[in-house]
Design a protein around this motif. Structure first.
Motif, mmCIF file in Angstrom:
data_model
loop_
_atom_site.group_PDB
_atom_site.id
_atom_site.type_symbol
_atom_site.label_atom_id
_atom_site.label_comp_id
_atom_site.label_asym_id
_atom_site.label_seq_id
_atom_site.Cartn_x
_atom_site.Cartn_y
_atom_site.Cartn_z
ATOM 1 N N GLU A 1 63.752 18.591 65.782
ATOM 2 C CA GLU A 1 63.060 19.765 66.312
ATOM 3 C C GLU A 1 62.062 20.307 65.292
ATOM 4 O O GLU A 1 60.959 20.733 65.651
ATOM 5 C CB GLU A 1 64.079 20.838 66.701
ATOM 6 N N GLU A 2 62.447 20.302 64.014
ATOM 7 C CA GLU A 2 61.516 20.726 62.971
ATOM 8 C C GLU A 2 60.310 19.801 62.924
ATOM 9 O O GLU A 2 59.170 20.259 62.760
ATOM 10 C CB GLU A 2 62.233 20.745 61.617
ATOM 11 N N LEU B 1 61.102 20.247 55.133
ATOM 12 C CA LEU B 1 62.488 20.458 55.544
ATOM 13 C C LEU B 1 63.051 19.265 56.310
ATOM 14 O O LEU B 1 64.252 19.209 56.561
ATOM 15 C CB LEU B 1 62.591 21.710 56.427
ATOM 16 N N VAL B 2 62.184 18.340 56.689
ATOM 17 C CA VAL B 2 62.606 17.175 57.469
ATOM 18 C C VAL B 2 62.971 16.041 56.521
ATOM 19 O O VAL B 2 62.189 15.688 55.636
ATOM 20 C CB VAL B 2 61.493 16.732 58.434
ATOM 21 N N LEU C 1 57.027 23.133 56.531
ATOM 22 C CA LEU C 1 58.001 22.765 57.568
ATOM 23 C C LEU C 1 58.344 21.281 57.484
ATOM 24 O O LEU C 1 59.501 20.882 57.668
ATOM 25 C CB LEU C 1 57.436 23.105 58.943
ATOM 26 N N ILE D 1 69.082 24.266 63.920
ATOM 27 C CA ILE D 1 67.858 23.539 64.263
ATOM 28 C C ILE D 1 67.982 22.091 63.806
ATOM 29 O O ILE D 1 68.300 21.804 62.650
ATOM 30 C CB ILE D 1 66.630 24.204 63.602
ATOM 31 N N VAL E 1 60.660 26.912 66.030
ATOM 32 C CA VAL E 1 61.289 27.503 64.847
ATOM 33 C C VAL E 1 60.841 28.951 64.636
ATOM 34 O O VAL E 1 61.480 29.694 63.893
ATOM 35 C CB VAL E 1 60.983 26.674 63.586
ATOM 36 N N PRO F 1 66.702 18.414 62.678
ATOM 37 C CA PRO F 1 65.519 17.948 61.950
ATOM 38 C C PRO F 1 64.423 17.402 62.868
ATOM 39 O O PRO F 1 63.231 17.531 62.563
ATOM 40 C CB PRO F 1 66.072 16.848 61.027
ATOM 41 N N ASN G 1 57.960 20.599 65.663
ATOM 42 C CA ASN G 1 57.162 21.790 65.369
ATOM 43 C C ASN G 1 56.005 21.463 64.427
ATOM 44 O O ASN G 1 54.939 22.079 64.519
ATOM 45 C CB ASN G 1 58.051 22.878 64.761
#
Length: 370
Positions: A146-147, A177-178, A174, A142, A20, A144, A150
């Motif tokens: 992938e988030e 955001l998931v 971060l 992106i 990200v 979720p 990270n």
């Protein structure tokens, strides 16, 4: 079908999960590379282009450039977690700048370091790097997962050496955001919570510089005079770039001069349209049009400017980069405000009408003051 059971994209199934912060790292790489080219050319010019070596030997600066790129690759291959990436991007950018600065020697039969199109070649290479990174990061949003990956990347360093308050805050932000239905989120949150606290961490001058730059851009972009200054600067640049190209290019016949003129006209068109939107109180639309004007200048006008004036065009490029940073900071701020306004519905009456400010107000509870 829930989000946790949807079929992964081919790249994710192949193990190619995007970072990200890849935009920041690629920008660090490009900025350090461009700065290295300009500083190298300046130092060599001031020192009379000395040669390191003797007795038939010449140690070109492409060699230390290769060593620095090797150091950057070794850092990325030798260590896990996000801590090492900003430093690797900086070191790798410096090394690549030393390498690409000598491209004139590689594309000419007489090893001509002063090959005139060198500046344009160097500029186009860095532009292609930026465009390729933008394509990879924006061609699809992106995911979720992938988030979440990270976030796990942050915990990699945390389970071994602990996490500082700053690193933990970054990972927690971060993780927020998931969505809760993403498989593995609960376990990742538990793993992040299990990471011991530890305030000892490597100095991160690159991260600190990024944070300072972002704060500065946001502060300057919100100044009341910022839009007016942007219009003036874009207008002066649209007029000045062709004049500089004509004076250096000895007339209008050269292709580079024609390219600068066409690019400047396109930038001027977007600037005028943005100014009209600004007058109509449509600030976000105006900022997007100003951003298009700067991008045309970077991707078209400056390419031909470098071809005609060589490294003397560096000033215009730096000005475009500063303008682009300011405009993107303001665009992001306006988009956040727009999204927040959509998520916060205005107060309405049961019939969907706005409340009457002149209507008498009665307390719901006898103890509630009117």
């Amino acid at each position: 079908m829930t989000p946790t059971t949807t079929r992964s994209s081919y790249l994710m199934r192949a193990g190619l999960v995007r970072n990200v912060r890849s935009g920041e790292h690629l920008t660090t790489f490009v900025v350090s590379g461009v700065a290295t080219v300009l500083i190298t050319r300046l130092i060599l010019s001031l020192s009379g282009y000395p040669q390191i070596g003797g007795k038939g030997l010449h140690i070109a600066h492409v060699l230390p450039g290769g060593v620095l790129m090797l150091v950057a690759i070794s850092l990325l291959l030798g260590y896990v977690g996000p801590v090492v990436r900003p430093a690797a991007a900086l070191v790798g950018g410096v090394g690549f700048g030393l390498f690409i600065d000598e491209v004139g020697k590689f594309v000419t039969s007489d090893n001509n370091y002063f090959y005139k199109p060198t500046a344009a070649i160097v500029y186009v290479v860095f532009v292609l790097i930026v465009l390729a990174s933008r394509f990879l990061s924006t061609r699809r949003p992106i995911d979720p997962r992938e988030e979440l990956a990270n976030v796990i990347d942050h915990t990699v360093e945390g389970v071994a050496g602990g996490l500082s308050r700053q690193r933990r805050a970054q990972a927690s932000e971060l993780l927020g955001l998931v969505g809760p239905r993403v498989q593995g989120r609960r376990e990742t949150a538990a793993l992040l919570e299990a990471c011991p606290p530890d305030e000892v961490e490597l100095a991160a001058p690159v991260d600190a510089a990024w944070q300072w730059l972002q704060r500065t851009f946001e502060r300057v972009a919100t100044h009341p005079k910022a839009p007016t200054v942007a219009v003036v600067v874009l207008a002066v640049q649209a007029i000045g770039a062709p004049l500089i190209a004509i004076s250096v290019g000895n007339g209008l016949v050269q292709l580079s001069v024609s390219g600068v003129i066409v690019g400047s006209l396109l930038s001027a068109t977007f600037t005028v349209r943005g100014g009209l939107q600004l007058r109509n109180q449509k600030r976000l639309r105006a900022v997007r049009l100003f951003e298009l004007a700067v991008l045309v200048s970077l991707l078209m006008t400056q390419v031909f400017q470098f071809a005609g004036t060589q490294f003397a065009a560096a000033g215009g490029m730096l000005l475009d980069l500063v303008l682009l940073g300011l405009l993107r900071a303001e665009r992001d701020r306006l988009q956040r405000e727009e999204e927040l306004a959509k998520k916060t519905p205005a107060a309405t009456t049961p019939l969907g009408l706005p409340p009457d400010p002149g209507a008498p107000r009665f307390p719901e509870d006898p103890s509630d003051p009117v």
